[in-house]
Motif scaffolding. Structure first.
Motif, PDB file in Angstrom:
ATOM      1  N   THR A   1       0.835  -1.206   0.000  1.00 37.73           N
ATOM      2  CA  THR A   1       0.000   0.000   0.000  1.00 37.73           C
ATOM      3  C   THR A   1       0.868   1.253   0.000  1.00 37.73           C
ATOM      4  O   THR A   1       0.554   2.238  -0.680  1.00 37.73           O
ATOM      5  CB  THR A   1      -0.919   0.002   1.220  1.00 37.73           C
ATOM      6  OG1 THR A   1      -1.704  -1.187   1.206  1.00 37.73           O
ATOM      7  CG2 THR A   1      -1.832   1.209   1.219  1.00 37.73           C
ATOM      8  N   VAL A   2       1.980   1.232   0.728  1.00 38.45           N
ATOM      9  CA  VAL A   2       2.890   2.379   0.759  1.00 38.45           C
ATOM     10  C   VAL A   2       3.507   2.592  -0.624  1.00 38.45           C
ATOM     11  O   VAL A   2       3.592   3.729  -1.119  1.00 38.45           O
ATOM     12  CB  VAL A   2       3.987   2.166   1.818  1.00 38.45           C
ATOM     13  CG1 VAL A   2       4.987   3.328   1.790  1.00 38.45           C
ATOM     14  CG2 VAL A   2       3.374   2.032   3.203  1.00 38.45           C
ATOM     15  N   LEU A   3       3.926   1.492  -1.265  1.00 39.92           N
ATOM     16  CA  LEU A   3       4.511   1.610  -2.606  1.00 39.92           C
ATOM     17  C   LEU A   3       3.503   2.190  -3.584  1.00 39.92           C
ATOM     18  O   LEU A   3       3.824   3.102  -4.360  1.00 39.92           O
ATOM     19  CB  LEU A   3       4.968   0.231  -3.094  1.00 39.92           C
ATOM     20  CG  LEU A   3       6.026  -0.502  -2.269  1.00 39.92           C
ATOM     21  CD1 LEU A   3       6.352  -1.849  -2.903  1.00 39.92           C
ATOM     22  CD2 LEU A   3       7.283   0.333  -2.129  1.00 39.92           C
ATOM     23  N   LEU A   4       2.298   1.672  -3.546  1.00 41.08           N
ATOM     24  CA  LEU A   4       1.280   2.160  -4.467  1.00 41.08           C
ATOM     25  C   LEU A   4       0.870   3.592  -4.134  1.00 41.08           C
ATOM     26  O   LEU A   4       0.533   4.368  -5.029  1.00 41.08           O
ATOM     27  CB  LEU A   4       0.066   1.246  -4.446  1.00 41.08           C
ATOM     28  CG  LEU A   4      -0.957   1.491  -5.545  1.00 41.08           C
ATOM     29  CD1 LEU A   4      -0.318   1.398  -6.924  1.00 41.08           C
ATOM     30  CD2 LEU A   4      -2.108   0.533  -5.450  1.00 41.08           C
ATOM     31  N   ALA A   5       0.914   3.946  -2.838  1.00 42.23           N
ATOM     32  CA  ALA A   5       0.605   5.323  -2.451  1.00 42.23           C
ATOM     33  C   ALA A   5       1.594   6.281  -3.087  1.00 42.23           C
ATOM     34  O   ALA A   5       1.213   7.325  -3.643  1.00 42.23           O
ATOM     35  CB  ALA A   5       0.632   5.462  -0.931  1.00 42.23           C
ATOM     36  N   MET A   6       2.874   5.954  -3.045  1.00 48.25           N
ATOM     37  CA  MET A   6       3.879   6.828  -3.650  1.00 48.25           C
ATOM     38  C   MET A   6       3.690   6.902  -5.163  1.00 48.25           C
ATOM     39  O   MET A   6       3.788   7.981  -5.769  1.00 48.25           O
ATOM     40  CB  MET A   6       5.292   6.313  -3.327  1.00 48.25           C
ATOM     41  CG  MET A   6       5.616   6.306  -1.844  1.00 48.25           C
ATOM     42  SD  MET A   6       5.367   7.915  -1.045  1.00 48.25           S
ATOM     43  CE  MET A   6       6.621   8.890  -1.839  1.00 48.25           C
ATOM     44  N   PHE A   7       3.397   5.766  -5.777  1.00 42.64           N
ATOM     45  CA  PHE A   7       3.190   5.737  -7.225  1.00 42.64           C
ATOM     46  C   PHE A   7       1.964   6.569  -7.599  1.00 42.64           C
ATOM     47  O   PHE A   7       1.999   7.364  -8.535  1.00 42.64           O
ATOM     48  CB  PHE A   7       3.012   4.283  -7.676  1.00 42.64           C
ATOM     49  CG  PHE A   7       3.171   4.086  -9.162  1.00 42.64           C
ATOM     50  CD1 PHE A   7       4.418   3.856  -9.713  1.00 42.64           C
ATOM     51  CD2 PHE A   7       2.073   4.121 -10.006  1.00 42.64           C
ATOM     52  CE1 PHE A   7       4.570   3.674 -11.088  1.00 42.64           C
ATOM     53  CE2 PHE A   7       2.212   3.944 -11.367  1.00 42.64           C
ATOM     54  CZ  PHE A   7       3.466   3.713 -11.916  1.00 42.64           C
ATOM     55  N   SER A   8       0.877   6.413  -6.857  1.00 42.79           N
ATOM     56  CA  SER A   8      -0.366   7.124  -7.161  1.00 42.79           C
ATOM     57  C   SER A   8      -0.218   8.621  -6.906  1.00 42.79           C
ATOM     58  O   SER A   8      -0.677   9.447  -7.706  1.00 42.79           O
ATOM     59  CB  SER A   8      -1.506   6.561  -6.314  1.00 42.79           C
ATOM     60  OG  SER A   8      -1.695   5.195  -6.586  1.00 42.79           O
ATOM     61  N   LEU A   9       0.417   8.983  -5.790  1.00 46.25           N
ATOM     62  CA  LEU A   9       0.630  10.398  -5.504  1.00 46.25           C
ATOM     63  C   LEU A   9       1.534  11.034  -6.558  1.00 46.25           C
ATOM     64  O   LEU A   9       1.345  12.194  -6.940  1.00 46.25           O
ATOM     65  CB  LEU A   9       1.233  10.568  -4.110  1.00 46.25           C
ATOM     66  CG  LEU A   9       0.312  10.216  -2.940  1.00 46.25           C
ATOM     67  CD1 LEU A   9       1.081  10.257  -1.622  1.00 46.25           C
ATOM     68  CD2 LEU A   9      -0.872  11.173  -2.886  1.00 46.25           C
ATOM     69  N   GLY A  10       2.499  10.272  -7.036  1.00 47.58           N
ATOM     70  CA  GLY A  10       3.394  10.791  -8.061  1.00 47.58           C
ATOM     71  C   GLY A  10       2.670  11.084  -9.360  1.00 47.58           C
ATOM     72  O   GLY A  10       2.781  12.174  -9.913  1.00 47.58           O
ATOM     73  N   ILE A  11       1.905  10.121  -9.837  1.00 41.92           N
ATOM     74  CA  ILE A  11       1.235  10.351 -11.124  1.00 41.92           C
ATOM     75  C   ILE A  11       0.114  11.369 -10.965  1.00 41.92           C
ATOM     76  O   ILE A  11      -0.172  12.154 -11.877  1.00 41.92           O
ATOM     77  CB  ILE A  11       0.729   9.026 -11.733  1.00 41.92           C
ATOM     78  CG1 ILE A  11       0.597   9.175 -13.245  1.00 41.92           C
ATOM     79  CG2 ILE A  11      -0.573   8.571 -11.105  1.00 41.92           C
ATOM     80  CD1 ILE A  11       0.616   7.885 -14.002  1.00 41.92           C
ATOM     81  N   GLY A  12      -0.524  11.413  -9.788  1.00 40.70           N
ATOM     82  CA  GLY A  12      -1.532  12.442  -9.537  1.00 40.70           C
ATOM     83  C   GLY A  12      -0.925  13.828  -9.523  1.00 40.70           C
ATOM     84  O   GLY A  12      -1.465  14.769 -10.122  1.00 40.70           O
ATOM     85  N   SER A  13       0.244  13.964  -8.869  1.00 35.20           N
ATOM     86  CA  SER A  13       0.922  15.264  -8.831  1.00 35.20           C
ATOM     87  C   SER A  13       1.353  15.698 -10.226  1.00 35.20           C
ATOM     88  O   SER A  13       1.169  16.855 -10.627  1.00 35.20           O
ATOM     89  CB  SER A  13       2.146  15.192  -7.911  1.00 35.20           C
ATOM     90  OG  SER A  13       1.768  14.842  -6.592  1.00 35.20           O
TER      91      SER A  13
END
Length: 658
Positions: free
Chosen positions: A297-309
């Motif tokens: 979940t932490v890995l996907l959170a960083m990935f999702s926040l990155g592409i969202g940003s």
């Protein structure tokens, strides 16, 4: 107040535009946004819950290989895109998109009831069937989603709207991952799974997963009821139910525009990269990071926040225009941080057991992994949003949904190849970091190939970098540059990069009339040859080149292009404007089109001007970057565009500032 100073103030005011988040309060966008958001979230609640159960509780699912199941689930999910995308595109063009969205959400409810039964019975075949059906749901919804946006949003809202959708999609993926992972872990008996003991009674997590999927589907259906009517693009279309012949027809439609087709390939490649990384996260966490499922979940959170940003930043970086110069920037960043992720994965300390989230975050080396994932994804946002906007804006409205369907077909093909490549590499003994490195290196090759075929992407990148590093540009009435139709742009000539600055700030490609000597130079010649510039020479030097230039200008204007000429004919040596020459009037005599006067301020004294040759002392106060202004005047009819009036207008736009 002097005209130049007043225009500077106008430029600052023009920079303050309404935020893209305002769309979330408007009915034309908000219900659609939440409909697609909840659909994406439900996809991931289901897929992540299923993947987590079979990866960490494999004993409950007979005949399932936990090492490759994530790639298998991904392949099953995207198989319907190959089979049904062509039909879905036709349906989206033929019928009201809002009505279709509601039917799709009804289908989602039925599918999630099947999925809930699969979780409660811990039946892998039933869950695989549900995975396929959810792929059908997404296959039908995809063309609706991307064809709805250009019908409901203005052209200058497309980047912001696409950014919100991309951001929303990955936030939904994140929330779906958290919810699916947490629900799958409720009441899990790791000891029993490790001992190979299967239980006939489903764990509480299965009940939670099934119930959550059904509830999210119901809420999504409620949101879809508020989507306003969206008229069909081609109501008289006769649907071809043969998926193979229609798939070929859609691909031929997409191939009609070289830039659109290669944009489709670019997006499909991004899905190849994204599918490889996302499907690897569970095994990456378990086998490389020695971490428990919560770290996924932490890995996907960083990935999702990155592409969202990255997706949200596109609007600001592109000034609400479709800026394809961000695409090469995105591909460069994806490769750089993909390669670094490989090296970061080999610099990790050994762990005696599977780390919890807290233990994982206390290790400094893990923060490099998280930073790489965030930045790789952020540059992925820079890459994807402009490409989607290019497809939406440059596709014919009558078959836009079918172009999106063609995109889905290509996406699914690339994602299937991604899954097969990952499975083959793992079978050959290549670990997850090796898969990441292979993908990052392939990204370099694919990007170079696409930019070689369509230099427009690379040219816009060079222009964008110039005006965001060396220069800071203020725009005054840039909306006066025509968004469509033929016109001649005239501007003062201050430096060797005048054309690049104008190119970067124009909403569409420009054919520049360029001095033959500059056209033949090494660097600038390469740029302008690929920009389809028109070389010109004085009559006494090369009369054939002059005649050819006039013919090329007439042909470009006949095709509805923008042609830009610097009527002075040479760079200024003093900072003051040279007299305008008759070349522009000859162009207008052959093809009477509107003339748009423009003026550049602030380039005199820059490294690319002839300031140093003037004998004046270079002012150090300019610093690393130069501030300049591009001011655009009101269009002038060809009949009224005398040399005297054009020079007077351009001089007035420039003002006292050189």
């Amino acid at each position: 107040m002097p005209a130049a100073r007043r225009d500077e103030r106008v430029a600052r005011n023009e920079g303050a535009h309404v935020s893209q988040f305002v769309l979330l309060r408007q009915r034309r966008f908000a219900p659609f946004f939440w409909t697609q958001f909840l659909g994406a979230m439900n996809d991931n609640v289901f897929k992540i819950g299923f993947t987590s159960l079979v990866t960490y509780q494999a004993a409950r699912f007979s005949g399932v290989d936990p090492k490759t199941v994530a790639f298998l689930i991904s392949a099953i999910f995207i198989a319907p895109f190959v089979l049904f995308s062509a039909t879905s595109g036709q349906i989206a063009d033929k019928y009201d998109k809002a009505v279709l969205m509601r039917w799709v959400k009804n289908f989602e409810i039925a599918v999630m009831l099947i999925g809930a039964a699969g979780f409660w019975m811990h039946s892998a075949p039933l869950l695989y069937a549900c995975t396929f059906l959810m792929g059908v749901h997404s296959t039908v919804f995809g063309p609706l989603k991307y064809a709805y946006l250009p019908q409901r949003l203005a052209p200058d809202e497309l980047i912001g709207g696409n950014g919100l959708v991309e951001m929303g999609t990955f936030v939904a993926i994140l929330l779906g991952t958290i919810a699916g992972g947490v629900a799958a872990g409720i009441g899990a008996t790791d000891a029993a799974s490790a001992a190979g003991l299967a239980s006939d009674r489903p764990p509480p997590g299965a009940w939670w997963l099934g119930g959550m999927c059904v509830v999210v589907a119901l809420v999504g259906r409620a949101a879809s009821a508020l989507v306003p009517p969206c008229e069909p693009s081609q109501p008289g279309l006769r649907i071809n139910w043969n998926p193979f012949s229609e798939t070929w027809r859609n691909l031929r439609l997409a191939h009609g525009s070289r830039t659109v087709f290669l944009s489709l390939l670019g997006i499909s490649w991004l899905w190849f990269v994204g599918a490889t990384f996302l499907a690897s996260f569970f095994n990456f966490a378990k086998d490389v990071l020695s971490a428990d499922p919560d770290v996924v979940t932490v890995l996907l959170a960083m990935f999702s926040l990155g592409i969202g940003s990255g997706s949200l930043l596109c609007e600001r970086l592109s000034r609400r225009r479709i800026e394809i110069g961000l695409v090469p920037l995105g591909s460069i960043g994806m490769s750089v941080f993909g390669v670094d992720l490989f090296f970061a994965s080999h610099a990790l300390p050994a762990a005696p057991h599977l780390l919890s989230v807290g233990e994982f975050l206390r290790v400094a080396a893990h923060w490099r992994v998280l930073a790489d994932l965030f930045l790789l994804a952020m540059f992925g946002g820079f890459y994807s949003v402009p490409l989607y906007a290019v497809i939406q804006s440059r596709s014919e409205p009558s078959h836009r949904a079918r172009i999106i369907a063609a995109n889905n077909i290509l996406n699914s093909f690339f994602m299937i190849v991604s899954a097969l490549m990952a499975m083959a590499l793992m079978a050959a003994g290549v670990g997850i970091p090796g898969i990441f490195l292979t993908t990052a290196l392939l990204n370099i090759v694919v990007a170079a190939y696409i930019y070689a075929l369509v230099p427009e992407f690379l040219l816009r990148f060079i222009a964008w970098m110039l005006v965001h590093t060396v220069y800071r540009v203020r725009l005054v009435h840039a909306e006066r540059i025509p968004a469509e139709g033929a016109a001649v742009l005239v501007c003062n000539h201050v430096s060797y990069v005048d054309a690049i600055v104008i190119m970067a700030e124009s909403p569409r490609p420009i054919r520049f009339v360029m001095d033959q000597q500059i056209f033949r130079s090494v660097f600038f010649g390469w740029v302008f040859r690929h920009a389809k510039a028109i070389p010109i020479a004085p009559a006494h030097e090369d009369p054939a080149a002059l005649a050819g230039a006039y013919d090329a200008c007439a042909a470009a204007l006949a095709e509805g292009d923008l042609v830009c000429i610097f009527p002075e004919g040479k760079l200024t040596r003093t900072g003051e404007m040279n007299p305008f020459r008759h070349g522009v009037t000859e162009i207008l005599r052959r093809t009477p089109v509107p003339v748009v006067p423009m003026a550049l301020r602030g380039l005199w004294g820059s490294a690319f001007s002839r300031f140093a040759a003037s004998g004046q002392e270079r002012p150090l106060r300019r610093g690393v970057t130069s501030r300049l202004t591009l001011a655009v005047g009101e269009p002038i009819a060809a009949a009224d565009a005398s040399l005297e009036r054009l020079q007077e207008t351009v001089a007035g736009l420039r003002g006292a500032r050189r």
